[in-house]
Write an enzyme that holds these catalytic residues in place. Structure first.
Site, PDB file in Angstrom:
ATOM      1  N   CYS A   2       0.871  -1.181   0.000  1.00 51.82           N
ATOM      2  CA  CYS A   2       0.000   0.000   0.000  1.00 51.82           C
ATOM      3  C   CYS A   2       0.901   1.222   0.000  1.00 51.82           C
ATOM      4  CB  CYS A   2      -0.914   0.008   1.224  1.00 51.82           C
ATOM      5  SG  CYS A   2      -1.920   1.508   1.337  1.00 51.82           S
ATOM      6  N   GLU A 105      -4.138   0.884  -6.210  1.00 52.20           N
ATOM      7  CA  GLU A 105      -3.293  -0.216  -6.669  1.00 52.20           C
ATOM      8  C   GLU A 105      -3.069  -0.031  -8.164  1.00 52.20           C
ATOM      9  OE1 GLU A 105      -4.534  -4.238  -5.920  1.00 52.20           O
ATOM     10  OE2 GLU A 105      -4.667  -3.947  -3.749  1.00 52.20           O
TER      11      GLU A 105
END
Length: 222
Positions: A2, A105
């Site tokens: 992340c 993402e």
């Protein structure tokens, strides 16, 4: 991993799901935080418990203790963080929550990478498990915090990517409690993790790849 997320709503929008006013020592601020492209190496509002009250501190996203000679780490794997020599003290004594609207993402499509914005399908904010070097209020520029990532093969857009460990509001509140042991925190991480089927995502502009870019358009579908 992340490595980018959005934290754009007001503090109250996030806090209202976690704790009553009496449990907080946080000044009221009606202004939206307004960050649509939060990147490592910046200070991020981080929620933690001190003296049985919740506190909100701007904390450096990254962790590089004095002996570390590589770039700051930004994530810690849930499978190993509780027991690793580097992260065990943080897991035991430095648990916190990083709230957000969702995270980004990237997925390779041909010779380019397409960013996607991932968020809770029910529209709730997300509460990412974090660990860091306390006391958070001291504002350390090297030993800040890391976002805990969920188990391998739990990526959403890319199954091989590692998504943040997102906790339910109830689990997030328990995660921050100072009296909770490291072992109990591991149990909370396992039982309180929001499952993959609770998330939605859509492709967004590649402009999010530049950390200088901000604005609501970065999380809009393209």
């Amino acid at each position: 991993m992340c490595g980018r997320f959005a934290q754009s709503q007001t503090r109250e929008d996030y806090l209202a799901l976690l704790a009553e006013d009496i449990e907080r020592d946080i000044p009221y601020d009606p202004e939206p935080i307004g960050r649509y492209n939060v990147a490592p190496g910046t200070k991020v509002l981080l929620l933690s418990e001190r003296d049985e009250h919740l506190h909100l501190d701007p904390v450096f996203w990254g962790y590089a203790p004095g002996w570390w000679d590589k770039p700051p780490l930004i994530n810690a794997r849930v499978e190993t963080a509780a027991t690793s020599r580097m992260f065990k003290p943080l897991w035991q004594h430095g648990r916190a929550i990083c709230f957000a609207d969702g995270w980004f993402e990237w997925k390779k499509e041909g010779d380019k990478k397409q960013p996607f914005f991932i968020y809770r399908a029910d529209g709730q904010p997300i509460f990412m498990a974090a660990i860091g070097s306390t006391p958070f209020e001291r504002g350390d520029e090297a030993e800040g915090f890391l976002i805990v990532t969920a188990a391998a093969d739990q990526g959403l857009v890319d199954i091989h990517d590692r998504r943040p460990l997102v906790l339910s509001p109830e689990a997030a509140r328990e995660w921050m409690r100072q009296e909770i042991s490291g072992k109990e925190a591991s149990e909370i991480a396992a039982s309180g993790c929001v499952p993959a089927n609770q998330f939605s995502w859509h492709p967004v502009s590649r402009a999010v790849g530049n950390v200088k870019n901000q604005g609501a358009e970065l999380i809009q579908p393209v």
